[in-house]
Scaffold this motif. Structure first.
Motif, mmCIF file in Angstrom:
data_model
loop_
_atom_site.group_PDB
_atom_site.id
_atom_site.type_symbol
_atom_site.label_atom_id
_atom_site.label_comp_id
_atom_site.label_asym_id
_atom_site.label_seq_id
_atom_site.Cartn_x
_atom_site.Cartn_y
_atom_site.Cartn_z
ATOM 1 N N LEU A 3 -6.590 1.577 2.887
ATOM 2 C CA LEU A 3 -6.817 0.304 2.343
ATOM 3 C C LEU A 3 -8.008 -0.347 3.317
ATOM 4 O O LEU A 3 -8.897 -0.941 2.890
ATOM 5 N N THR A 61 1.031 3.815 -3.183
ATOM 6 C CA THR A 61 0.617 5.400 -2.925
ATOM 7 C C THR A 61 1.785 6.422 -3.095
ATOM 8 O O THR A 61 1.524 7.542 -3.814
ATOM 9 N N PRO A 102 -4.920 9.620 -2.823
ATOM 10 C CA PRO A 102 -5.458 8.647 -3.486
ATOM 11 C C PRO A 102 -6.088 7.641 -2.635
ATOM 12 O O PRO A 102 -6.088 7.627 -1.583
ATOM 13 N N ASP A 103 -6.886 6.420 -3.454
ATOM 14 C CA ASP A 103 -7.457 5.133 -2.719
ATOM 15 C C ASP A 103 -6.392 4.357 -2.105
ATOM 16 O O ASP A 103 -5.178 4.540 -2.460
ATOM 17 N N GLY A 104 -6.774 3.551 -0.983
ATOM 18 C CA GLY A 104 -5.797 2.917 -0.420
ATOM 19 C C GLY A 104 -5.012 1.993 -1.159
ATOM 20 O O GLY A 104 -3.551 2.137 -1.244
ATOM 21 N N LEU A 105 -5.382 1.244 -2.251
ATOM 22 C CA LEU A 105 -4.716 0.342 -2.988
ATOM 23 C C LEU A 105 -5.370 0.267 -4.384
ATOM 24 O O LEU A 105 -6.010 -0.417 -4.740
ATOM 25 N N SER A 106 -4.510 1.475 -5.159
ATOM 26 C CA SER A 106 -4.929 1.258 -6.509
ATOM 27 C C SER A 106 -3.757 1.783 -7.320
ATOM 28 O O SER A 106 -2.846 2.690 -6.810
ATOM 29 N N ILE A 111 0.335 13.015 1.042
ATOM 30 C CA ILE A 111 0.456 11.542 1.493
ATOM 31 C C ILE A 111 1.353 10.753 0.374
ATOM 32 O O ILE A 111 2.290 10.041 0.828
ATOM 33 N N SER A 165 0.713 -1.333 0.045
ATOM 34 C CA SER A 165 -0.003 0.045 -0.110
ATOM 35 C C SER A 165 0.946 1.311 -0.032
ATOM 36 O O SER A 165 0.582 2.414 -0.646
ATOM 37 N N LEU A 166 1.897 1.078 0.857
ATOM 38 C CA LEU A 166 2.966 2.416 0.845
ATOM 39 C C LEU A 166 3.496 2.683 -0.497
ATOM 40 O O LEU A 166 3.608 3.777 -0.831
ATOM 41 N N GLN A 217 -11.259 0.681 2.310
ATOM 42 C CA GLN A 217 -11.717 0.498 1.106
ATOM 43 C C GLN A 217 -11.945 -0.929 0.930
ATOM 44 O O GLN A 217 -12.863 -1.455 0.163
ATOM 45 N N THR A 233 -9.451 7.192 3.726
ATOM 46 C CA THR A 233 -9.418 6.713 2.212
ATOM 47 C C THR A 233 -8.572 5.580 2.206
ATOM 48 O O THR A 233 -8.139 5.110 1.054
#
Lengths: 274, 310
Positions: free
Chosen positions: B151, A32, A41-45, A238, A28-29, B154, B149
């Protein structure tokens, strides 16, 4: 061994799940960090247009070169001295066993579980009176003292198992106690020393409390201490914060992956002895 | 070393015997221990004594200190805000210690059979990652994961639990457990691997005998695995309880003790009292209590698990 396939399968699935749980935050880090700087951004995209340049930006913003140098200098101050003093005391308590050695050792053991927060207030005034506040010595010297109980315990555990005959033989050859230590026992203690060195390196590099209390300039702190300051400065951006965090993580992760066998062994043993 | 009854001959000259003949060397060990004693005294024992001393004073760190006896301690146990920090630390033990140890036991018992496989070797490296990175980094990572927002929310939305989503670290009700989750994430891998290492030392024939006697996995776990792991469980509990009581890094970066005071723990409170609010005496009293708490929690665990050998 009697094993059913179902049991093996459950084991494997569980292990993979646990690994996924451990790795997901890192992933995720990373994703992002690749989003446009300043976005939310969204968590995991996966970003449409990965911004690899964020890492270069964070490298400059975090002042990475100076941070690496600073952490390296602090480690260089803490680890060799701790190893030397710890080995000498461990040799004394574990092998020479002078009169009163039990009490001496007990006093070190008492220091083993002391939380650093319990000592930080007087340490601050002490370091200030020594004129060392805001220098790297403010982290180095207290850490040597704070790591001493563990270092002594660790090295004593090694020396307790060394046979007396070894020293007898060296004595007959006319070795003084110092020669006995330097020429016979230190070379034999190499595995114990390298494991202890690994643990001390890790704990120094990751030391946070001492760094933020005793050194105001992030560029003179440990990596962990500097990371705290970086968060304070870039906490609202972020992607940049994630990129910076990853950069600051990379040195330990790299060293861990290169020496992972030794690290894992040291960490396992380290927790048992601690 | 066992005591030799008087009159019996010693088969070999022991270190003690030699030293009796050469008293000059007997004390030399203290010279070797001296550097360690010096740094330990200067940077641990002296500050420890000073913490105790400061705790009886009202002092702002600059002006004159005035002796107030036990007033700091009375305040500590009567002011709800200060007492709450200690209670929070105990709540964190559930997450930092109980959860990782119980999960570690369950997971290790399940994967024990594949402990030698390639997958398990990879896992040894992966599961140690949280132990290798600074706790601050774990805090930053999870602050992002647990944000509005992030994970976690989500994933909740993806499985249709969108109504549960919230700013986990900013909500009075969930902030402390959320901080606890970060601690659990850090500790689970270490506990699992320690317990797995302990299990690999158990004699396999014990399990085979139990299987032949018709024991199921649960029976096997309770009668063989658990008793053999006393020491490892003791280590896991000790390490994680200390981490919970003395937590600082994770909370400093993720919540700073907030919202309100809902995640304030002794370590962080000491830091604020001493370096922002200039209440050095109060900070020291809390430091003394924290140190005693750690000792009180850790010593019995050590006693229980050392079972006779040493």
């Amino acid at each position: 061994m009697i094993t059913t396939r179902r049991e093996t399968l459950t084991g494997r699935v569980l292990l993979v799940l646990l690994m996924a749980m451990t790795l997901l935050p890192f992933l995720s880090l990373l994703v992002t960090a690749l989003h446009p700087s300043g976005s939310y951004p969204d968590g995991l995209s996966w970003p449409a247009d990965p911004q690899w340049g964020n890492f270069a930006a964070a490298f400059t913003a975090a002042n990475m070169q100076r941070l690496l140098l600073s952490s390296f200098l602090i480690v260089l101050g803490v680890v060799p001295i701790s190893l030397l003093f710890g080995t000498m005391a461990g040799f004394a308590f574990g092998h020479l066993r002078m009169p009163g050695h039990r009490i001496g050792f007990l006093i070190f053991v008492l220091g083993l579980t002391l939380p650093f927060e319990g000592l930080i207030t007087p340490l601050y005034y002490q370091v200030r009176d020594m004129g060392l506040l805001n220098t790297r010595w403010a982290i180095i010297l207290p850490l040597i003292g704070l790591f001493m109980p563990f270092s002594v315990l660790w090295m004593r555990a090694h020396f307790v198992n060394m046979p007396d005959e070894l020293s007898e033989a060296a004595r007959i050859d006319g070795a003084s106690t110092w020669q006995l230590f330097r020429r016979v026992h230190v070379p034999l203690a190499k595995p114990a020393l390298s494991s202890l060195g690994i643990l001390l390196f890790l704990w120094t590099w990751n030391q946070f409390l001492l760094a933020i209390v005793l050194v105001a300039d992030p560029a003179k702190r440990t990596m962990a201490g500097a990371l705290g300051a970086f968060q304070g400065q870039w906490g609202t951006d972020i992607p940049l914060l994630c990129a910076g965090s990853l950069l600051i993580l990379t040195p330990t992760l790299t060293i861990f992956l290169i020496f992972q066998r030794r690290f894992v062994a040291a960490l396992l043993q380290g927790s048992i002895k601690g | 070393m066992s005591l030799t009854p008087p009159g019996t001959t010693r088969p070999r000259s022991t270190g003690r015997g030699r030293r009796a003949r050469r008293p000059r060397r007997a004390w030399l060990g203290w010279a070797f221990a001296l550097p360690a004693i010096a740094v330990y005294t200067t940077f641990v024992l002296r500050p420890l004594a000073l913490t105790v001393q400061y705790s009886f004073y009202d002092w702002n760190g600059i002006g004159a200190a005035s002796w107030i006896g036990l007033d700091n301690y009375t305040r500590l146990f009567t002011e709800p805000e200060l007492l709450a920090t200690i209670l929070h630390a105990f709540e964190l033990i559930v997450f930092f210690s109980f959860v990782p140890v119980l999960m570690g036991l369950a997971v290790a018992a399940t994967i024990r059979r594949i402990a030698q496989s390639r997958l398990a070797t990879v896992a040894r490296t992966v599961l140690f990652l949280p132990q290798v990175i600074p706790l601050v980094a774990a805090g930053i990572m999870w602050t992002w994961l647990l944000s509005t927002t992030g994970l976690v929310n989500q994933m909740l939305s993806a499985v249709g639990l969108g109504s549960l989503t919230r700013a986990w670290l900013g909500d009075f009700g969930t902030a402390l457990p959320a901080v606890g989750v970060i601690g659990a994430w850090v500790q689970i891998g270490l506990c699992t691997l320690l317990l797995l290492a302990g299990m690999s030392k158990i004699d396999v024939s014990l399990y085979e005998a139990a299987r032949l006697d018709g024991a199921g996995p649960v029976r096997e776990f309770v009668s063989i695995t658990l008793p053999s792991l006393r020491q490892e469980i003791g280590v896991c509990v000790t390490v994680t309880v200390i981490a919970a009581l003395a937590s600082f890094d994770i909370i400093y970066v993720s919540t700073q003790g907030g919202p309100g005071n809902s995640t304030m723990v002794p370590g962080l409170e000491i830091f604020y009292l001493a370096f922002s609010e200039r209440q050095v005496g109060m900070a020291s009293a809390l430091a003394v209590v924290l140190t005693l708490l750690v000792l009180l929690c850790v010593l019995p665990i050590q006693r229980l698990t050392r079972d006779g050998n040493r």
